[in-house]
Design a protein around this motif. Structure first.
Motif, PDB file in Angstrom:
ATOM      1  N   ALA A 125       1.203   9.300  -9.525  1.00 47.22           N
ATOM      2  CA  ALA A 125       2.365   9.723  -8.738  1.00 47.22           C
ATOM      3  C   ALA A 125       3.559   9.844  -9.674  1.00 47.22           C
ATOM      4  CB  ALA A 125       2.649   8.718  -7.629  1.00 47.22           C
ATOM      5  N   ILE A 133       2.787   4.186  -1.597  1.00 49.06           N
ATOM      6  CA  ILE A 133       2.665   4.839  -2.899  1.00 49.06           C
ATOM      7  C   ILE A 133       4.053   5.057  -3.479  1.00 49.06           C
ATOM      8  CG2 ILE A 133       1.926   6.953  -4.058  1.00 49.06           C
ATOM      9  CD1 ILE A 133      -0.364   7.076  -1.971  1.00 49.06           C
ATOM     10  N   GLU A 159       1.637  11.831   1.740  1.00 51.44           N
ATOM     11  CA  GLU A 159       1.132  10.495   1.422  1.00 51.44           C
ATOM     12  C   GLU A 159      -0.171  10.200   2.164  1.00 51.44           C
ATOM     13  OE1 GLU A 159       2.958   6.084   0.727  1.00 51.44           O
ATOM     14  OE2 GLU A 159       3.500   7.068   2.609  1.00 51.44           O
ATOM     15  N   VAL A 187       1.889  14.597  -7.612  1.00 47.82           N
ATOM     16  CA  VAL A 187       0.830  13.918  -8.357  1.00 47.82           C
ATOM     17  C   VAL A 187       0.516  14.700  -9.625  1.00 47.82           C
ATOM     18  CG1 VAL A 187      -1.562  13.098  -8.285  1.00 47.82           C
ATOM     19  CG2 VAL A 187      -0.144  13.005  -6.215  1.00 47.82           C
ATOM     20  N   ASN A 247       0.795  -1.226   0.000  1.00 48.90           N
ATOM     21  CA  ASN A 247       0.000   0.000   0.000  1.00 48.90           C
ATOM     22  C   ASN A 247       0.825   1.272   0.000  1.00 48.90           C
ATOM     23  OD1 ASN A 247      -2.467  -1.199  -0.191  1.00 48.90           O
ATOM     24  ND2 ASN A 247      -2.754  -1.355   2.012  1.00 48.90           N
ATOM     25  N   LYS A 307      -1.739   0.023  -8.416  1.00 48.52           N
ATOM     26  CA  LYS A 307      -0.283  -0.068  -8.385  1.00 48.52           C
ATOM     27  C   LYS A 307       0.247  -0.109  -9.813  1.00 48.52           C
ATOM     28  CE  LYS A 307       2.333  -0.641  -5.406  1.00 48.52           C
ATOM     29  NZ  LYS A 307       3.101   0.445  -4.815  1.00 48.52           N
ATOM     30  N   VAL A 363      -3.385   7.291  -7.958  1.00 55.32           N
ATOM     31  CA  VAL A 363      -3.868   7.635  -6.620  1.00 55.32           C
ATOM     32  C   VAL A 363      -5.129   8.502  -6.696  1.00 55.32           C
ATOM     33  CG1 VAL A 363      -1.582   7.497  -5.550  1.00 55.32           C
ATOM     34  CG2 VAL A 363      -2.356   9.663  -6.489  1.00 55.32           C
ATOM     35  N   LEU A 380      -3.453  10.794   0.346  1.00 54.32           N
ATOM     36  CA  LEU A 380      -3.674  10.061  -0.900  1.00 54.32           C
ATOM     37  C   LEU A 380      -4.130   8.639  -0.602  1.00 54.32           C
ATOM     38  CD1 LEU A 380      -0.402  11.164  -2.723  1.00 54.32           C
ATOM     39  CD2 LEU A 380      -2.689  12.125  -3.034  1.00 54.32           C
ATOM     40  N   LYS A 381      -4.915   8.119  -1.499  1.00 54.25           N
ATOM     41  CA  LYS A 381      -5.356   6.731  -1.384  1.00 54.25           C
ATOM     42  C   LYS A 381      -4.914   6.014  -2.662  1.00 54.25           C
ATOM     43  CE  LYS A 381      -9.557   4.079  -1.404  1.00 54.25           C
ATOM     44  NZ  LYS A 381     -10.955   4.244  -1.735  1.00 54.25           N
ATOM     45  N   LEU A 382      -4.254   4.887  -2.490  1.00 56.09           N
ATOM     46  CA  LEU A 382      -3.779   4.117  -3.635  1.00 56.09           C
ATOM     47  C   LEU A 382      -4.963   3.542  -4.399  1.00 56.09           C
ATOM     48  CD1 LEU A 382      -1.282   2.952  -5.084  1.00 56.09           C
ATOM     49  CD2 LEU A 382      -1.465   0.987  -3.572  1.00 56.09           C
ATOM     50  N   LYS A 383      -5.010   3.796  -5.690  1.00 56.20           N
ATOM     51  CA  LYS A 383      -6.081   3.239  -6.527  1.00 56.20           C
ATOM     52  C   LYS A 383      -5.564   2.040  -7.312  1.00 56.20           C
ATOM     53  CE  LYS A 383      -9.601   4.277  -9.846  1.00 56.20           C
ATOM     54  NZ  LYS A 383     -10.095   5.076 -10.893  1.00 56.20           N
ATOM     55  N   ASP A 394       2.241   4.954  -9.628  1.00 66.43           N
ATOM     56  CA  ASP A 394       0.965   4.468  -9.094  1.00 66.43           C
ATOM     57  C   ASP A 394      -0.141   5.478  -9.391  1.00 66.43           C
ATOM     58  OD1 ASP A 394       2.318   2.301  -8.050  1.00 66.43           O
ATOM     59  OD2 ASP A 394       2.328   3.051  -5.990  1.00 66.43           O
TER      60      ASP A 394
END
Length: 153
Positions: free
Chosen positions: A26, A5, A52, A41, A3, A60, A11, A55-58, A9
């Motif tokens: 990113a 970032i 970080e 970003v 998870n 990879k 995000v 941000l939410k990882l959408k 990636d």
């Protein structure tokens, strides 16, 4: 799934305000003087810096192994392209195999040269028959390879 970032990636911005819920890529990861991870970003034509935690990882960035699998999937589909000229019928699978070797060696110039040639052959072929079912397998894999090249080299 990792998870953290990293560069490349996709995000989603969790911070309220102007960019809330926007999706971006990113483009760079760094740390400020307080050792807080800062992610640059790319949002359309501009870049913004976020911590970080905002941000939410959408999605990879594809791994090297995923790229090799994508190349293999395209190689499988090349046999289904019946209207490929003889020269391209030989050149396309060879270039895909070379691309796989170049990626394993991380040879930036050869990777880009082979990918550009592959992309050009497939673009010309798509003009002839863009409705064939094999494009549903080729296109997302080609996009994944392009994404990896753009963010890894």
């Amino acid at each position: 799934m990792n998870n953290r970032i990293e560069k490349g990636d996709i995000v989603v911005i969790n911070k309220s305000g102007k960019y809330h819920q926007q999706v971006g890529e990113a483009s760079e990861v760094d740390y400020n003087i307080f050792f807080v991870k800062i992610v640059l970003v790319k949002l359309g034509n501009q870049e913004e810096a976020f911590e970080e935690k905002n941000l939410k990882l959408k999605t990879k960035k594809p791994t090297l192994q995923e790229i090799i699998v994508s190349i293999d999937k395209i190689i499988e589909q090349v046999d289904r392209i019946h209207h490929l000229p003889t020269k391209e019928k030989v050149e396309l699978p060879n270039r895909l195999k070379y691309l796989k070797l170049d990626i394993l060696k991380l040879d930036k110039q050869l990777i880009q040269k082979n990918f550009d040639s592959i992309d050009k052959i497939l673009a010309e072929t798509r003009e002839t028959d863009s409705s064939a079912s094999f494009w549903q397998e080729i296109d997302p894999n080609l996009d994944k390879i392009s994404w990896w090249i753009r963010t890894s080299l």
